[in-house]
Design an enzyme around this catalytic site. Sequence first.
Site, mmCIF file in Angstrom:
data_model
loop_
_atom_site.group_PDB
_atom_site.id
_atom_site.type_symbol
_atom_site.label_atom_id
_atom_site.label_comp_id
_atom_site.label_asym_id
_atom_site.label_seq_id
_atom_site.Cartn_x
_atom_site.Cartn_y
_atom_site.Cartn_z
ATOM 1 N N TYR A 174 35.906 -2.256 -61.940
ATOM 2 C CA TYR A 174 36.176 -3.551 -61.314
ATOM 3 C C TYR A 174 37.460 -3.496 -60.493
ATOM 4 O O TYR A 174 37.496 -3.948 -59.334
ATOM 5 C CB TYR A 174 36.286 -4.624 -62.395
ATOM 6 C CG TYR A 174 36.516 -6.014 -61.862
ATOM 7 C CD1 TYR A 174 35.513 -6.699 -61.192
ATOM 8 C CD2 TYR A 174 37.750 -6.646 -62.026
ATOM 9 C CE1 TYR A 174 35.720 -7.983 -60.703
ATOM 10 C CE2 TYR A 174 37.971 -7.933 -61.540
ATOM 11 C CZ TYR A 174 36.953 -8.591 -60.879
ATOM 12 O OH TYR A 174 37.168 -9.855 -60.385
ATOM 13 N N SER A 202 40.649 -10.938 -56.180
ATOM 14 C CA SER A 202 41.060 -11.133 -57.573
ATOM 15 C C SER A 202 42.485 -10.637 -57.701
ATOM 16 O O SER A 202 42.929 -9.792 -56.898
ATOM 17 C CB SER A 202 40.140 -10.335 -58.510
ATOM 18 O OG SER A 202 40.692 -10.231 -59.811
#
Length: 237
Positions: free
Chosen positions: A153, A140
């Site tokens: 995250y 990501s």
Amino acid sequence: MEQPIAWIAGGSRGIGLACAARLGREGYRIAISSRSASHSESAASDLREQGSFAIAVPCDVTREESVRHAYSTIREFFGAVPDVLVNSAGISPWSTFSETSILEFDNVIATNTMGMFLTSRAVLGEMYARGSGAIVQMLSVASLKGFRNGAAYVASKHASLGFTNALREEARAHGIRVISIFPGATETELWDEEHRAKFHDRMMQPEDIAEAVVAALRLPTRALIEEIVLRPIGGDL
């Protein structure tokens, strides 16, 4: 030649499912795994209706025994080692640091980071012995920068990037390609309905990411695209 095999961990929806569908059209035989047996089977059934060869294998990437069983099932069914592993399993809770519980933090690390470790370890031994294969790590842009309200995250993705970089340096000596994909905002179920509706026109689609994966895998095996960063044309949200 026999069709190559791709194991898509976290392949029942979102980017993982898009990768499974695109690789199926590319001629790969597909194994889709996710925690939900019903979701995996539904996704595999859809791919079969589209003309792909696809099976469903339940797998909880946070549990070593589940990963080992999934890999054994895939290996026995196809009679060969997967040519490609796409690590796309992940969770993405967003909350302020003060609201993030220890349990939530542990769950994110276990799924997003330990999951990649376990699936990669499952396939690498036989990939090494064969001298070929590819592992695609769905990371990501949160692996590259911080985002507020995303402590767990972002930590998991930074850790996954470090693991992936180290793994690549070991694997390249055995002819194994390790490819990092860094998607920016992509319209998947990791975003709630309100944000998907609000930012639809500014988000990429899962199929965009799948195209980049296929492009990287199409290269001759003597060449390696180590990293692909994809962002919406308008930039991060």
